[in-house]
Design a protein around this motif. Structure first.
Motif, PDB file in Angstrom:
ATOM      1  N   THR A 177       0.859  -7.542  -5.992  1.00 40.09           N
ATOM      2  CA  THR A 177       1.538  -7.607  -4.692  1.00 40.09           C
ATOM      3  C   THR A 177       2.310  -8.924  -4.589  1.00 40.09           C
ATOM      4  O   THR A 177       1.885  -9.938  -5.126  1.00 40.09           O
ATOM      5  CB  THR A 177       0.524  -7.569  -3.527  1.00 40.09           C
ATOM      6  OG1 THR A 177      -0.428  -8.612  -3.728  1.00 40.09           O
ATOM      7  CG2 THR A 177      -0.184  -6.231  -3.421  1.00 40.09           C
ATOM      8  N   THR A 179       2.887 -11.466  -2.261  1.00 44.54           N
ATOM      9  CA  THR A 179       2.494 -11.995  -0.959  1.00 44.54           C
ATOM     10  C   THR A 179       3.196 -13.332  -0.709  1.00 44.54           C
ATOM     11  O   THR A 179       3.815 -13.893  -1.606  1.00 44.54           O
ATOM     12  CB  THR A 179       0.979 -12.238  -0.910  1.00 44.54           C
ATOM     13  OG1 THR A 179       0.678 -13.181  -1.931  1.00 44.54           O
ATOM     14  CG2 THR A 179       0.195 -10.972  -1.149  1.00 44.54           C
ATOM     15  N   TYR A 202       4.717  -3.010  -2.841  1.00 46.42           N
ATOM     16  CA  TYR A 202       3.309  -2.786  -2.483  1.00 46.42           C
ATOM     17  C   TYR A 202       2.870  -1.357  -2.805  1.00 46.42           C
ATOM     18  O   TYR A 202       2.565  -0.595  -1.909  1.00 46.42           O
ATOM     19  CB  TYR A 202       3.089  -3.037  -0.990  1.00 46.42           C
ATOM     20  CG  TYR A 202       3.452  -4.432  -0.569  1.00 46.42           C
ATOM     21  CD1 TYR A 202       2.725  -5.518  -1.053  1.00 46.42           C
ATOM     22  CD2 TYR A 202       4.508  -4.664   0.286  1.00 46.42           C
ATOM     23  CE1 TYR A 202       3.068  -6.806  -0.691  1.00 46.42           C
ATOM     24  CE2 TYR A 202       4.856  -5.957   0.666  1.00 46.42           C
ATOM     25  CZ  TYR A 202       4.126  -7.021   0.170  1.00 46.42           C
ATOM     26  OH  TYR A 202       4.454  -8.289   0.526  1.00 46.42           O
ATOM     27  N   LYS A 315      -2.709  -6.378   2.444  1.00 50.97           N
ATOM     28  CA  LYS A 315      -2.433  -6.453   0.999  1.00 50.97           C
ATOM     29  C   LYS A 315      -3.716  -6.422   0.178  1.00 50.97           C
ATOM     30  O   LYS A 315      -3.731  -5.944  -0.953  1.00 50.97           O
ATOM     31  CB  LYS A 315      -1.620  -7.692   0.668  1.00 50.97           C
ATOM     32  CG  LYS A 315      -0.160  -7.495   0.997  1.00 50.97           C
ATOM     33  CD  LYS A 315       0.538  -8.772   1.329  1.00 50.97           C
ATOM     34  CE  LYS A 315       1.690  -8.506   2.263  1.00 50.97           C
ATOM     35  NZ  LYS A 315       2.054  -9.678   3.048  1.00 50.97           N
TER      36      LYS A 315
END
Ligand code: ATP
Length: 432
Positions: A177, A179, A202, A315
């Protein structure tokens, strides 16, 4: 440079220049394909004989090691990232969970930073399988980096590490992911990086069947026991939001005869690794974990991930459910959604861009468990208190007090309810 066992896949002399371009066209595909028929890339395409430097002489060794691991050809992220890394560029690798990111950097000379100790040890195992001898160093405050020595440290120490490692370096950043934390790290540590993305920002894996179950908070334990019963014979990771819950639910399940084991940050390092090994070796089939186990852990036989507590950061959901359905296998995830979690759940659905189906359950059957589960809850509470008291007392012996393994005495006190109960318990234990 050829392996004696599978010469075609490890032949250094048959580089196909088009493979990289083909893989680039395929960027958004999420299919796992490592077999020679669906993914024609050979290792030689991404891995020229000119690298690594001959004085290390590892190319052939790595080829053989990959053979022994049964890695016939590189995965998509490996096809994308390794050639770029070998050109001397910094790399950001974005690919779904279980897609071979660890392999991508384990095949290079690297210093590896990981968010948890478990992950550090697991990665060191993969390095060792690929023929490197590695030092695993966790949580040190005396960062002592020799460039060709491998060290594993934590994300939160990244600032410290960046100060002591050479400025002239190549940096590879891999995640499932993208982030804000990863982006911050990218800005702090990477120079003009090339982005190798083989998944959308994602995404979860296609072969993962994801469900939710909407239940009143007070019946979480009953539903959990019911699902474990229904899916008996499978291997589970159950995620809880706190160490306390992971410990309590593990005790509760053990009181019902289910061989559960906890893994969380309040356990000693030895206990954590011990718990993980028991689960990996299949001597325990239910792992009760906090987010300490949500990232990177590669335990191929995990059939089902249960989010007993919904993750507060959506997430984390992607990382948690990514502990199953790895490397092309299928798997299941079930997320408990209580009256308090609806908004968080909606956020998860919008992040992954999917509406999840409800996991079918028979409410009346679940309610039949209430009495037995309440009794097990009561005993778990007593055991938690006993463990708490023990911890307050000065330690004697080997300090084994942070595991539920020793706390099985109470289990016997949970009353058997005749043949039906016994049969039910046996069915729970079937395959465990
Ligand atoms: N080229 C390959 N061929 C076959 N299997 C591979 C290959 N590369 C890696 N694997 C296997 O695939 C599994 C998943 O790989 P890995 O742990 O690297 O995934 P990951 O992308 O790092 O996942 P996560 O995002 O969860 O950390 C591992 O068991 C690994 O041994």
């Amino acid at each position: 440079g050829q392996s004696a066992t599978t010469p075609s896949s490890w032949d250094h002399g048959t580089a196909r220049a088009s493979t990289h371009a083909r893989a680039a066209d395929d960027r958004t595909s999420t299919t796992w394909s490592t077999s020679g028929t669906t993914n024609e890339a050979s290792w030689s395409t991404i891995w020229p004989t000119s690298w690594p430097p001959t004085r290390f002489g590892v190319t052939d060794v790595l080829c053989e090691a990959c053979d022994q691991l049964g890695w016939k050809s590189p995965t998509k992220i490996q096809i994308e990232a390794i050639p770029v890394a070998l050109q001397g560029k910094d790399v950001i690798g974005l690919a779904e969970t279980g897609s071979g990111k660890t392999g991508a950097f384990a095949l290079l000379h690297t210093l590896v930073l990981t968010p948890t100790r478990e992950l550090a040890f697991q990665i060191s195992e993969q390095f060792e399988a690929l023929g490197s001898s590695i030092g695993v160093k966790c949580g040190t405050s005396h960062v002592n980096c020799h460039f060709y020595t491998y060290y594993y440290l934590f994300f939160y120490q990244v600032d410290k590490i960046l100060k002591v490692i050479p400025r002239e370096r190549r940096t590879f950043l891999f995640s499932a992911t993208m982030t804000k934390k990863v982006q911050k790290l990218e800005r702090a540590a990477l120079k003009d990086p090339v982005k190798c993305a083989v998944s959308t920002k994602y995404s979860t894996v296609d072969k993962l069947q994801q469900y939710y179950i909407f239940i009143p908070s007070k019946y979480k334990d009953c539903y959990l026991v019911s699902i474990l019963n229904e899916l008996a014979g499978n291997s589970f990771i159950i995620f809880c939001s706190t160490c306390n819950t992971a410990q309590r639910v593990a005790l509760l399940l053990r009181n019902l005869g289910i061989t559960a084991i906890p893994l969380h940050g309040q356990m000693s390092q030895n206990k954590r690794l011990g718990a993980l090994n028991k689960f990996k070796s299949k001597s325990r089939s239910v792992l009760l974990a906090t987010d300490v186990a949500s990232r990177g852990l590669d335990i191929p036989h995990v059939d089902c991930v249960i989010n007993y507590d919904i993750p507060t950061h959506s997430k984390d959901y992607i990382h948690r459910v990514g502990r199953t359905a790895r490397a092309g296998r299928s798997g299941k995830s079930i997320t408990f959604v209580t009256q308090y979690d609806v908004e968080l759940f909606q956020r998860i659905e919008s992040l992954i861009g999917k509406k999840l189906p409800a996991f079918p359950t028979q409410e009346e059957e679940v309610m039949m468990l209430v009495e037995r589960v309440s009794e097990a809850q009561r005993f778990a509470k007593i055991e938690m208190k006993e463990q708490g008291d023990k911890r307050k007392r000065p330690k004697r012996g080997d300090g084994d007090d942070d595991d539920t393994e020793q706390a099985t005495g109470v289990r016997k006190k949970v009353k058997g309810g005749g043949g039906g109960e016994e049969a039910w318990r046996r069915s729970l234990e079937g395959g465990r």
